[in-house]
Design a protein around this motif. Sequence first.
Motif, short mmCIF file in Angstrom:
data_model
loop_
_atom_site.label_atom_id
_atom_site.label_comp_id
_atom_site.label_asym_id
_atom_site.label_seq_id
_atom_site.Cartn_x
_atom_site.Cartn_y
_atom_site.Cartn_z
N ASP B 86 -0.62 -1.13 -3.70
CA ASP B 86 -0.27 0.07 -4.46
C ASP B 86 -0.97 0.17 -5.82
O ASP B 86 -1.28 1.26 -6.27
CB ASP B 86 1.25 0.13 -4.67
N VAL B 89 -4.45 1.31 -5.10
CA VAL B 89 -4.50 2.64 -4.48
C VAL B 89 -3.99 3.73 -5.43
O VAL B 89 -4.61 4.77 -5.57
CB VAL B 89 -3.70 2.66 -3.16
N PHE B 90 -2.83 3.47 -6.06
CA PHE B 90 -2.18 4.51 -6.88
C PHE B 90 -2.20 4.21 -8.39
O PHE B 90 -2.06 5.10 -9.21
CB PHE B 90 -0.71 4.65 -6.50
N GLY B 92 0.11 1.85 -9.30
CA GLY B 92 1.22 0.93 -9.08
C GLY B 92 2.09 0.65 -10.29
O GLY B 92 2.18 1.45 -11.22
N ALA B 146 -8.18 2.94 1.78
CA ALA B 146 -7.00 2.71 0.93
C ALA B 146 -5.93 2.05 1.80
O ALA B 146 -5.57 2.55 2.86
CB ALA B 146 -6.48 4.03 0.38
N PRO B 148 -2.25 1.04 1.15
CA PRO B 148 -1.12 0.97 0.24
C PRO B 148 -0.10 -0.08 0.69
O PRO B 148 -0.24 -0.65 1.76
CB PRO B 148 -0.53 2.39 0.34
N CYS B 150 3.37 -2.56 -1.28
CA CYS B 150 3.66 -3.39 -2.45
C CYS B 150 4.45 -4.61 -2.01
O CYS B 150 5.63 -4.67 -2.21
CB CYS B 150 4.43 -2.59 -3.50
N LEU B 172 -4.41 3.74 9.26
CA LEU B 172 -3.04 3.28 8.99
C LEU B 172 -2.05 4.40 9.29
O LEU B 172 -2.11 5.47 8.71
CB LEU B 172 -2.90 2.86 7.52
N LEU B 177 1.86 1.94 8.07
CA LEU B 177 1.74 2.71 6.83
C LEU B 177 3.03 2.62 6.03
O LEU B 177 4.06 3.14 6.44
CB LEU B 177 1.42 4.19 7.17
N HIS B 178 2.97 1.94 4.93
CA HIS B 178 4.11 1.99 3.99
C HIS B 178 3.61 1.75 2.58
O HIS B 178 2.62 1.08 2.36
CB HIS B 178 5.21 1.01 4.39
N TRP B 179 4.35 2.38 1.64
CA TRP B 179 3.95 2.28 0.23
C TRP B 179 4.85 1.32 -0.53
O TRP B 179 4.76 1.23 -1.74
CB TRP B 179 4.05 3.65 -0.45
N HIS B 180 5.80 0.72 0.17
CA HIS B 180 6.77 -0.11 -0.55
C HIS B 180 6.58 -1.58 -0.20
O HIS B 180 5.80 -1.91 0.68
CB HIS B 180 8.20 0.32 -0.23
#
Lengths: 669, 180
Positions: B86, B89-90, B92, B146, B148, B150, B172, B177-180
């Motif tokens: 993250d 990519v973002f 974070g 990318a 993602p 965390c 993904l 696919l998860h951002w957490h």
Amino acid sequence: MITLTIDGKEIQVPEGTTVLRAAQQAGIHIPTLCDHKHLFPYGGCRMCLVEVEGARTLQPSCTLPAANGMVVYTNTPAVQEARTFVLTLIFSERNHFCMYCPVSGGDCELQNAAYGQGMTEWPLQPNWQPYPVDGSHEFIVLDHNRCIMCRRCVRACGELVGNFTLGVQERGASSRIIADLDVPLGESTCISCGTCLQVCPTGAIIDRVSAYQGRLKDVTRIKSTCVGCSVGCGIEMIVRDNRLLRIEGDWDAPVNQGVLCKIGRFEPLTDQGERILTPLVRRNGVLKAATWDEALHVVASRLQAMKGRNGSGIAALASTRLPVEALYSFKQLFADKLDSGIVTSIEEGVTTALPGWVARKLGKPFEGTLDEIHKADLVLAIGVDLVENHQVAGFFVKRILPQGCKLVVIDPYDNGLHALADFSLRPKKETDYDLLVGLMQVIASLGMVRTHPIGTHDLTRHTPDNVSRMTGVPAETIREVGRLLAMAERPVFIYGKGLTRASFPTALEALLDLARMAGALDDTRSAVIGTKGQANSTAAYLLELDKAFDLKGHQVAYLALGDDRPSTRLIEHVEGVPFLVVQASYASPLTDRADVVLPAAIWAEQAGHYVNLEGRLQEARQGLTPPRDVRSNLAIFQALAEALGIALDGNWREALQSRVWIGQPDACR
Amino acid sequence: MPKPKVATDWLAGCSGCHMSFLDIDERIAKLVELVDLRSTPITDLKEPDENGCDIGILEGAVNNTANEEVAKRMRERCKILVALGDCAVFGGVVAMRNFGKIEDALKRAYVETESTDAEGKIPSDPEIARPTRVRAVKEVVKVDVAVPGCPPDADVIYYVLSELAQGRMPKLKDELLHWH
């Protein structure tokens, strides 16, 4: 019916159905954010855009009414691109970093929507504008940084709760959810019902207790029934590792359809005080921990000795927060088997004895269901504060007021509804009867009696002027309210403790006659609703546990409190009793003073049934395992019966049928 | 065909993504059959080969001039650049700093910290890296993939690397696919 085609599938829906609902009915998924099945369509987020043949641009399906011959596509490249673009803009507006958000990982509808679009990154980075965090509320944290301005909370506060605390201020990037005229939420008119919390799709509205305590996948959800009052709302307990993290309203529950009040949602999560964790027996004047066998033996031998000594033996009282199963066993044990002088409930029938008397006199039930409120064009509430108690029933009233429903409140005391009422009547104490007959007189004098009254009331003496002198309510108000009642198409009458506490049922009978005259009560329809008391107030009435608890001369008092709190009056009342047994979850002056204390499970630790104020039999399920030496209230009665050599049956369902019920004829089944 | 060369490095982050990388456990043996693991922060070789690598992986956000240099060097020497986690990519957790001022962050870190004595001061030697606004890697150099999370799961990392090693671009979605 309307026929339209969505993604090549022909679908028939009733006129007025939106394209979104039509798609949902046909099992076609359209992602949404601002839409909520219990709120009016809003069209705020644009996630639900679809392609409609012949339309110039993409259309929001949530606000688009389905039309005959309409051809809709929900999954074209243009639609997919638009969805990702909408999410791109939302993510760029505020702080939507998932890694430190409590709802990340399954509970966030925004995150789920992004996953649905296969987004691995944000095409636009955020603009880094910090927004305030409002932590002023006792239970709720409002983090504007996580807000996507879907206004679900604002709509729920108004549409579902009728409280209208939340609103929006400013425009564009400065727009922000506010409470009242932008005061901290904790200092606002918020009533802490938590409906905003339950509808928030992101982490913008979170609760202090459960935030960061567990993601969707870590918790268990158990559907149950709230035992906070007689409304009997459907709830979901959110549990992790035998800890109750959160309580949510059950959207599918027939009574409350998702909403809950502060008492149901938040209060059970606050500190409830010291638990009783082991049986206690008084030896040489001191309460000491004992085994269940020892404690039950002491109680059983004392009960055995006092058995059948009417008036000088056993007086037994149970909380109306106990499940029907426990109340039935309690009654069987103390009334049928031990022949105790008094066997009653903690409410002593204060809210049910009178309506019960009237129902038996009529030979049939006379009350309607809570759902009547939603159809009302006039609500008359007498002797009940629906802002303080039975709050969800109060939400039903508050939410229909903006639709033009009139509200008449009759209560000599302070009442939260007074401020919302079109007519707020504060008659002198004990003059309810005269005021009600005065209203009847107005209807009669207008020649607008819809159903004739059963009782005889002296209408000639109860002219508005005379009634005004008796009650202190202005004559003109009496005339106007009478006229309103005469004109109303679907009036609903809600009464409470203030009316049933009276010594004689005349005021209640007058209310029923007024309801008859106004057309709210006849053979086909009843729109008279009594609010009763606690969760099993109704069951206690049906099991005849509604007598006064008059201890005079009794040698043993057995108080099955469960997780109920004893009133000061009860504490004082049992002061002189020679032998006191208390079955309770929490320490109180009563357990301090008891000779034997039996530790009982709290509501969430036991299963059983509850009969709500309408007479609806509902199940409360067990969500938590009680501490090791704590037993359910039912198990305690069973163990005590066993110690006494008494056999108890489990025929509580039949027992509920033996008395004329006050509410719907087919209730309690 | 020679095995693709892989280099990794970390910027402003917690090294958690590299820890997650190691969580692929015994599959690392399979992975080294597919790729030639070159420089990483947890092996002896620290910089990507001057004559270039095939796949470069960056963990963490860019929050100072040193990170900028590392990111640019990685970009120059790699054909495919992966932003891992993250922060990369973002922005974070590191990017929380952007909601306030850099000066306030430095003050909190060097002056107001509970363990700092009364003379605490903000380092200003021209030799050391200068803090900047926190940026996702793609704001500094072009990113090709990318990833993602965390951190991203070991399964995700394994999937991404094995796809790239076999000449495919990873996609993904769903469980991966998860951002957490």
